[in-house]
Motif scaffolding. Structure first.
Motif, PDB file in Angstrom:
ATOM      1  N   HIS A 185       0.805  -1.227   0.000  1.00  0.00           N
ATOM      2  CA  HIS A 185       0.000   0.000   0.000  1.00  0.00           C
ATOM      3  C   HIS A 185       0.835   1.273   0.000  1.00  0.00           C
ATOM      4  CE1 HIS A 185      -2.971  -3.033   1.082  1.00  0.00           C
ATOM      5  NE2 HIS A 185      -3.869  -2.189   0.621  1.00  0.00           N
TER       6      HIS A 185
ATOM      7  N   TYR B 222      -1.921   3.988   0.717  1.00  0.00           N
ATOM      8  CA  TYR B 222      -3.266   3.979   0.165  1.00  0.00           C
ATOM      9  C   TYR B 222      -4.206   3.314   1.171  1.00  0.00           C
ATOM     10  CZ  TYR B 222      -7.070   4.117  -3.098  1.00  0.00           C
ATOM     11  OH  TYR B 222      -8.272   4.425  -3.690  1.00  0.00           O
TER      12      TYR B 222
ATOM     13  N   ASP C 233      -7.714   1.370   1.767  1.00  0.00           N
ATOM     14  CA  ASP C 233      -8.734   0.602   1.038  1.00  0.00           C
ATOM     15  C   ASP C 233     -10.148   0.773   1.604  1.00  0.00           C
ATOM     16  OD1 ASP C 233      -6.774  -0.553  -0.625  1.00  0.00           O
ATOM     17  OD2 ASP C 233      -6.381  -2.135   0.849  1.00  0.00           O
ATOM     18  N   ARG C 234     -10.242   1.071   2.894  1.00  0.00           N
ATOM     19  CA  ARG C 234     -11.566   1.246   3.507  1.00  0.00           C
ATOM     20  C   ARG C 234     -11.501   2.377   4.509  1.00  0.00           C
ATOM     21  NH1 ARG C 234     -12.031  -2.338   0.493  1.00  0.00           N
ATOM     22  NH2 ARG C 234     -13.126  -4.322   0.689  1.00  0.00           N
TER      23      ARG C 234
ATOM     24  N   LEU D  16     -15.533   3.441  -1.210  1.00  0.00           N
ATOM     25  CA  LEU D  16     -14.699   2.785  -0.195  1.00  0.00           C
ATOM     26  C   LEU D  16     -14.964   3.367   1.198  1.00  0.00           C
ATOM     27  CD1 LEU D  16     -11.248   2.694  -2.086  1.00  0.00           C
ATOM     28  CD2 LEU D  16     -13.041   0.955  -2.056  1.00  0.00           C
TER      29      LEU D  16
ATOM     30  N   ILE E 280      -6.170  -5.731   3.651  1.00  0.00           N
ATOM     31  CA  ILE E 280      -6.452  -4.349   3.268  1.00  0.00           C
ATOM     32  C   ILE E 280      -5.920  -3.382   4.328  1.00  0.00           C
ATOM     33  CG2 ILE E 280      -8.529  -4.863   1.918  1.00  0.00           C
ATOM     34  CD1 ILE E 280     -10.162  -3.893   4.420  1.00  0.00           C
TER      35      ILE E 280
ATOM     36  N   GLN F 252      -7.824   9.597  -0.152  1.00  0.00           N
ATOM     37  CA  GLN F 252      -7.813   8.145   0.035  1.00  0.00           C
ATOM     38  C   GLN F 252      -6.438   7.630   0.470  1.00  0.00           C
ATOM     39  OE1 GLN F 252     -10.882   7.007  -0.018  1.00  0.00           O
ATOM     40  NE2 GLN F 252     -10.230   5.026   0.708  1.00  0.00           N
ATOM     41  N   THR F 253      -5.657   8.533   1.078  1.00  0.00           N
ATOM     42  CA  THR F 253      -4.332   8.143   1.557  1.00  0.00           C
ATOM     43  C   THR F 253      -4.109   8.687   2.964  1.00  0.00           C
ATOM     44  OG1 THR F 253      -3.261  10.153   0.763  1.00  0.00           O
ATOM     45  CG2 THR F 253      -3.341   8.282  -0.763  1.00  0.00           C
TER      46      THR F 253
ATOM     47  N   THR G 232      -0.391  16.504  -0.643  1.00  0.00           N
ATOM     48  CA  THR G 232      -0.562  15.087  -0.988  1.00  0.00           C
ATOM     49  C   THR G 232      -1.036  14.943  -2.426  1.00  0.00           C
ATOM     50  OG1 THR G 232      -1.092  14.549   1.294  1.00  0.00           O
ATOM     51  CG2 THR G 232      -1.770  12.967  -0.372  1.00  0.00           C
TER      52      THR G 232
ATOM     53  N   TYR H 169      -2.222   3.323  -8.292  1.00  0.00           N
ATOM     54  CA  TYR H 169      -2.606   2.271  -7.347  1.00  0.00           C
ATOM     55  C   TYR H 169      -4.049   1.858  -7.605  1.00  0.00           C
ATOM     56  CZ  TYR H 169      -3.814  -0.250  -3.135  1.00  0.00           C
ATOM     57  OH  TYR H 169      -4.245  -1.218  -2.283  1.00  0.00           O
TER      58      TYR H 169
ATOM     59  N   MET I   8      -5.664  -1.834  -8.502  1.00  0.00           N
ATOM     60  CA  MET I   8      -6.309  -2.445  -7.341  1.00  0.00           C
ATOM     61  C   MET I   8      -7.171  -3.612  -7.800  1.00  0.00           C
ATOM     62  SD  MET I   8      -8.383  -0.194  -4.611  1.00  0.00           S
ATOM     63  CE  MET I   8      -9.049  -0.843  -3.109  1.00  0.00           C
TER      64      MET I   8
ATOM     65  N   LEU J 145     -10.846  -6.713  -4.092  1.00  0.00           N
ATOM     66  CA  LEU J 145     -10.668  -5.931  -2.868  1.00  0.00           C
ATOM     67  C   LEU J 145     -11.712  -4.817  -2.721  1.00  0.00           C
ATOM     68  CD1 LEU J 145      -6.822  -5.461  -2.346  1.00  0.00           C
ATOM     69  CD2 LEU J 145      -8.379  -7.026  -1.205  1.00  0.00           C
TER      70      LEU J 145
ATOM     71  N   PRO K 128     -15.357  -3.293  -2.136  1.00  0.00           N
ATOM     72  CA  PRO K 128     -16.597  -3.742  -1.500  1.00  0.00           C
ATOM     73  C   PRO K 128     -17.759  -3.621  -2.486  1.00  0.00           C
ATOM     74  CG  PRO K 128     -15.998  -1.538  -0.719  1.00  0.00           C
ATOM     75  CD  PRO K 128     -14.919  -1.967  -1.667  1.00  0.00           C
TER      76      PRO K 128
END
Ligand code: SF4
Lengths: 484, 207
Positions: free
Chosen positions: A14, A27, A29-30, A57, A123, A157-158, B179, B189, B193, B197, B199
């Motif tokens: 990640h 990164y 994921d959730r 996410l 994740i 998202q990071t 960022t 990324y 992905m 993964l 949902p």
């Protein structure tokens, strides 16, 4: 070359960018969010005209503030109502899935993540709540974050994070009857102290962990935060895969096979290296009870409340005195001589089906002591429905327990469930800080079995002396139990 | 965007307690306030006030000597417990600009940084020395973030500061904007992905 731990593997997969000083852009994921820590993060987005980068996410739920009584009545507390409305508005504006008060999947964020299959192995996951470590039980690298970080994750998202050090806690031996994950983790915190894990991610391993079911492992990971750790994690195994399989948001069909293949690669290598390794044997472990105002202030049920005079360090002596004063306890009091006014079974630490089954093992055929108020607050609507399907609620209700709707409830006392000043509570939650369960309230953290026994006997008892039915026996009993 | 801070100067107050958790810094009932401002009134609420709302004499920050303090010198593990960022906002609203302690709760430390409340780690001996000084006399500290030193009448202490922290204070940054300079990496990324993964509500989820 040394092998890699699950922490390294997920971390590396990640990593988007590493600064010279080691700060890493990960990164995520959730992202799970709730009504209390999110409003200012959404406000920040709005001020800058930013969107949530990945609404798909990001999942929102109402849990911290919510009433656990009748959901159809308006919320009494004006401030709570405002936060709940704010989350509703924000979820709509930013396009997030929201599990609101009336959702059949509402519940404490750390209970619903795993049970809905939002949390899966391998994740990265974040949530604006310190007990996010819970999700590590499934092999997810999960971090509790603050509101500013939450805003950053919404927008990008990071997350920027310096890689914490790694601590391996190996649990060896075998647990005696009725000794649970809660006792294990209280005992670990008692040993390493509330600051023992600061700067570390804890990985649990060993036969004791493998023996535990996934819900019990969640209790272990959940409470490691109270030892100061940044998070906790366990390499997933078949128990985890079986747990995840078939859950609403979990991969299915071909994707299930692909996921499984990936998950099997992220477990820790046998030669992985750690900055610190601690081995504990749980063979002689007895039920643990906190006596003070932080979770490291814990003793075994056959022990006594400590005496400040036994501590050499002046600061420690003072802290013990202060805690005893707050708790209204005399040094040398036997734990089994402490009686309680309230029993709370619930929270993200011990509000799952396994916990309710364990409590039922004690309660079946008995009554709550006449001077005790006892509440059961299932961790989620699903936990509640499953417990009802199994007939457990009848056992509790007939015994005199209140059977509530899901939420954080008396773990944090932000809704109307709280202790009155001076009341003493046996609680399955995770924090016994001053005033945590209500101003002046006194909290003793224990396992669900110990809490249920305190409800029935009005005081702490050594539950190893009870001849309790097994989990399957109690389920069989509940199935055929028709009530009085 | 937060303004850069190069020097913090102010009166120090000793808080000789260890393991001060964020529940004490700001009790949960005040987390319902939808804002960052005005939380100072509730900071250390149960320690500061009696039940009738009067000030408790036994709480150090109520001592008139320390009312205008902007630097807190605390015991180890300051800010453990809950992730509530309100703890940082409450301290800042109370006028606190810097907390000095031997160690901090991890999440609190990061939350502080994001809001530019400076957390400095010193050894237990140094902390104790400063606490004693602050009790004995009017201790004014001058913290220089460029030189990594704390100056006071009669001494200088140097401290370590993570580079991240330092940069942040000296430059004052909109982190999200920074960022987003890495947006290509983020996108890459996301493209790679694996779909398993993601949902997806594959089952009938709304009863
Ligand atoms: S149950 Fe308690 S610890 Fe868990 S998320 Fe809710 S308030 Fe936090």
């Amino acid at each position: 070359m040394a092998g890699k731990s699950i922490i390294d593997k997920i971390w590396d997969l990640h990593t988007l960018y590493v600064k010279e000083d080691g700060e890493t852009l990960l990164y995520i994921d959730r992202h799970l969010t709730h009504e209390v820590t999110s409003p200012m993060a959404f406000e920040g987005l709005r001020e800058k005209n930013r969107r949530v980068r990945r609404p798909d996410l990001t999942f929102a739920v109402m849990d911290h503030n919510v009433p656990t009584s009748d959901r159809l009545k308006p919320i009494q507390d004006e401030m709570s109502a405002k936060q709940i409305e704010a989350l509703e508005r924000n979820a709509k504006e930013f396009g997030l899935t929201l599990f609101d008060l009336y959702s059949p999947f509402q519940g404490i964020v750390h209970v619903i993540g795993p049970e809905l299959g939002l949390t899966i192995p391998g994740i990265t996951l974040v949530c604006g709540d310190s007990h996010t470590s819970t999700h590590g039980a499934l092999g997810a690298l999960a971090f509790g974050i603050g509101t500013s970080e939450g805003e950053h994750v919404f927008a990008t998202q990071t997350l920027w994070l310096k890689k914490p050090k790694k601590m391996l806690i190996s649990l060896e031996g075998a647990l005696s009857n009725n000794i649970t994950a809660k006792d294990v983790v209280l005992w670990i915190i008692r040993n390493i102290g509330t600051g023992g894990g600061i700067g570390y991610i804890v990985e649990y391993e060993g036969p004791v962990v493998r023996e535990m079911n996934v819900e019990e492992r969640m209790t272990l990971c959940n409470m490691m935060i109270e030892g100061g750790a940044r998070t906790a994690i366990i390499s997933p195994d078949d128990k985890v895969f079986n747990y995840v399989k078939g859950r609403p948001y979990a991969p299915s069909g071909d994707e299930w096979d692909q996921a499984l293949e990936y998950w099997k690669t992220i477990v820790s290598d046998p030669d992985a290296e750690y900055h610190k390794t601690i081995r504990f044997s749980v063979d002689k472990l007895e039920p643990q009870v906190t006596w003070g105002t932080n979770p490291a202030m814990t003793v075994g049920v056959t022990e006594e409340v400590p005496d400040p005079r036994d501590f050499d360090d002046a600061k420690e002596k003072q802290a013990v005195e202060r805690a005893l004063n707050y708790m209204g306890l005399q040094p040398g009091t036997k734990i089994t001589d402490i009686s309680v006014d309230v029993v709370f079974i619930g929270s993200c630490t011990n509000g799952r089906l396994t916990d309710l089954i364990d409590a039922a093992r004690v309660v079946v055929g008995k009554k709550v002591a006449h001077n005790v108020r006892a509440l059961i607050v299932p961790g989620s609507q699903l936990v509640k429905r499953n417990a009802e399907r199994l007939g457990l609620h009848r056992i509790f209700i007939d015994a005199g327990f209140e059977w509530r709707n899901p939420g954080c409830s008396m773990c944090i006392a932000m809704n109307e469930d709280r202790l009155r000043p001076g009341e003493r509570c046996a609680s399955t939650s995770n924090r016994n800080f001053e005033n945590r369960q209500g101003p002046g309230g006194r909290t003793h953290l224990v396992s669900p079995i110990m809490a249920a026994a305190a409800a029935v006997y009005g005081k702490f008892i050594d539950i190893r002396m009870l001849d309790l039915p097994s989990r399957s026996e109690v389920l069989e009993y509940a199935r055929t139990y028709k009530g009085y | 965007m937060l303004e850069p801070i190069k020097v913090i100067e102010g009166k120090a107050a000793p808080l000789r307690l260890e393991n001060v958790d964020t529940d004490q810094i700001i009790p949960a009932e005040f987390l319902k306030i939808l804002g960052k401002k005005g939380l100072g009134r509730y900071c250390f609420y149960r320690w500061r006030y009696n039940e009738d709302g009067s000030l408790r004499e036994d709480f150090i920050l109520n001592n008139p000597k320390y009312r205008d303090a902007s630097i807190l010198i605390a015991g180890k593990n300051f800010g453990i417990g809950s992730s509530r960022e309100n703890a940082v906002w409450a301290l800042q609203d109370l006028g606190i600009k810097c907390v000095i302690a031997p160690s901090f709760g991890d999440i609190f430390y990061v939350n502080s940084l994001k809001n530019m409340l400076l957390c400095i780690k010193l050894s237990e001996e140094q902390v104790k020395m400063l606490q004693e000084l602050a009790e004995r006399e009017n201790l004014i500290l001058r913290i220089d973030l460029e030189k990594n030193i704390i100056e006071y009448r009669g001494g200088v202490i140097s401290f370590d500061l993570d580079r991240v922290v330092k940069e942040r204070f000296l430059q004052g940054l909109d982190e999200i904007q920074l960022t987003l300079k890495h947006i290509e990496k983020i996108k890459k990324y996301e493209e790679g992905m694996p779909s398993f993964l993601l949902p997806k509500a594959r089952r009938f989820i709304h009863d």
